[in-house]
Design a protein around this motif. Sequence first.
Motif: not given
Length: 871
Positions: A751-757
């Motif tokens: 929910s916080k790093y969905s653009d990287q992982y």
Amino acid sequence: MKLTMASAKMVSMFILPAMLHAFSSFGWSMAQNSHHRPHHMHVGVILDMESPVGEMAQKCMTMAISDLNATPSQNNHPLKLILHPRNSMGQPLKALSSGENVTKRTLIGPQTSEEAELLGELGDRVPIISFSASCPSLSREKNPNFIRMTTNDNSQVGAIAALVQKFGWRELVIIHEDSFYGNGIIPDLLLALHEGNARVVHRTVIPPQARDIYVEAQLYRLMALSANIFIVHMSPSLASRFFIKVDELGMMSTGYGWIVTDGIANELSVMDQSTLDSMQGVIGIRPYIPPSKRIHNFSLKWRNSFFTKQHPQIPEVNVYCLWAYDSVWALATAAHHLGATTSIEKKDSANKFAHLAAIPLRPTGSDLVRTILRAKFTGLSGEIQLKNGKLQQPLAFEIVNVFGRVKRIGFWTQFNEITTKLDRSTVANQSPSVRDMGSIGWPGSSLAIPKVQRIMPKAGKRLRIGVPIKVGFKELVGVELDPVTNATTVTGFCIDVFKAAIDMLPYGVTLDFIPFTNSNILMGGSYYDNLIYQVYRQKYDAAVGDITITANRSSYVDFTMTFTETGVAMIVPIETSRSTNMWIFFKPLTVDLWLVIGAFFVFTGFVVWTIEHNDNDEFKGPLARQIGIVMWFSFATLFFAQREKLISNLSKVVVIVWLFVVLILTSSYTANLSSILTVHQLQSMPKGESIVLPFNSPADQKFLIDLPFKKHSSYPLRKVEDYANALRDESRKGGISAIIDEIPYVKLFLSKYSDQYTTVETSLYGTEGFGFEGKLYLISQNWFQNHSLYTNQDSAAKVARLDSYSFRGLFLITGITSAAAAIASRKYMKKESTTSQQHDVADKPVEEKFSPVSDIPSRRTGSKHIRRYSY
């Protein structure tokens, strides 16, 4: 000397018949000598003059006699009622044995149900009219001449059950007086509460003459049960002492709920101020008397007549006064009617009022009772109509609240249940919601409806709830210590779910959240295993948090239903695809599709050339030029840039269909190429790469024994940021390639790093999730910023290349169209050629016929010359 109930009944069996026979004989003898005088009907009145109601009832009956004598129809009537009040002091035998020589044909009273039951031994000798004896056990089956000018106690049980149901109470305690009056309502009240899904967990019985120390002892027992919702049914005198003790012991404070029956609510207006002060927050039920002009006039007269030096405070008229007033009017009306009937039967014309003197001689007590029961008139309390010897149930009960003063907060009707307004045409407007009632003041000046508490020893401990202390992932469980107040604040998704589940219980539960620190660990194993073990050892009553349900832990404690997605998942980095391949523009389409498209380009160009080259000069010329035109025209359609003008309609049809196919192909190619250039593709995970298992995760080594990865379990992962830092460096730089953890943690991380992982192969191995239930969706939305734990995040998928199979329909359409156009064009050309030849043969004689004479060919030696002229 005080008599018990049993001894009083024995005395009444021998003394009462003899006394009443003497009273009746003496009275009737007096009437025989009074043929020419106005007849006076003597009425015995038995009241407890020591009580406020008894004193006020006597005053109301006196006012009724005054109003009867002032009525025009009564002024010329010789029948006069004379009341003979006697003070029972709660002992009816004391009044009956006073020995006064006075005739009594009827008794009004007694005031209590116990006295009415005792006087029922009179049988059919003397009619008894009671305006306050409401016990359901009193009936005409036992006492044929007993008339109840008051409501039956059972008529209010529906109103009480409706209130309990609307307030959401499912468990309560009944406190009632141990007497004939107190026990009579209990069976019907228990049945009404049961039908409303309420359970009576305890009953407390208090004798009417109980001393204060006994009342106090019973209240202490209720406090030990942690009971907080009560229904009270007792006489007003006992209720006054009872509620003073309730207030002294602190049971009239916030969190308690009290409902009293009409026996208490009817006398709230005459209770002293100290009693009312101790009853602040009590809810009461009492019959509703609709306002009228008669009541208004009576109230004015009441104020003027009641005020004396002994009574500087004018009490409010209550319903018992009105019923006492109406009892006198019912008796007088029946006596007058009965006297007139006797007169007609005797046809005595010598004396116009002679029949009145004969009233005691002919009619019996039963005659008078039957006449009263048939009476129907409008009294101060409303429409008076008796059925089965008792006053009919009122159309509405008034719901009152003692809060500063006694105020009305609503009504209950047997038709529409709880309502705030009464409509005379439809009895009541339906408004069953408690929120629609008037503002209710509860004990402790609270405005919140008390909740039922669990019935358990009050001296017992509050529920101790163990919660884990987390450095990270505080959205799940967060424990904060206030450095100023030293108070512990526990928040998070799991805590909110637990509180929501507690709020759904029909009773209140007191909770203490206790953080579980490392110093609490008394056995080997993980942090969460030790927390579970402390619950098993009963150091905590329960544990709440991100606690995974496993088989080993389930052998020690019981878990609730899961409220999160179960299983574990792998977190891997993702990279934006920026390929350096110079031939990437070929990737949207497969090789076979490229070949098919090229073939159709050539085929379509050839078909157009075939149709157009005979008649269209742009498609004529040397062979090399015509081949170039075919290739140019076909591929120019890809960009809609063809310049050649088409003449044949067949070629135009072919080109239109082909342009449609080209449009679909170019759009699909553009879309697929855009996806390839922008899609997130998973980073490869070759065998031997290292993965990490977070500290205290149940997805430990025993779960991952067969995975083809290098385990790297020493990497410290406690916060969301630790996950990102660990994944930022590749394995060759000392970092890790993937993290395996439970799905709730993975979803929170994404929910916080969905653009990287992203995740791959979710639920590699199953776990049972976290336990507890509640309003999960809304709570999840609150804590995870619209990234709910209950929605699956799809892993990035590889973009599929377009192949010829996907467009076989388009190629089939353009192929059939082109072939059909080419065949049609050839047939047309053959037909045109044949027609042209026939036309040339037919035209030749005509040409010779019209040739001029001078155009005759000349002949020369060795050659042949022909001269032609055009025309």
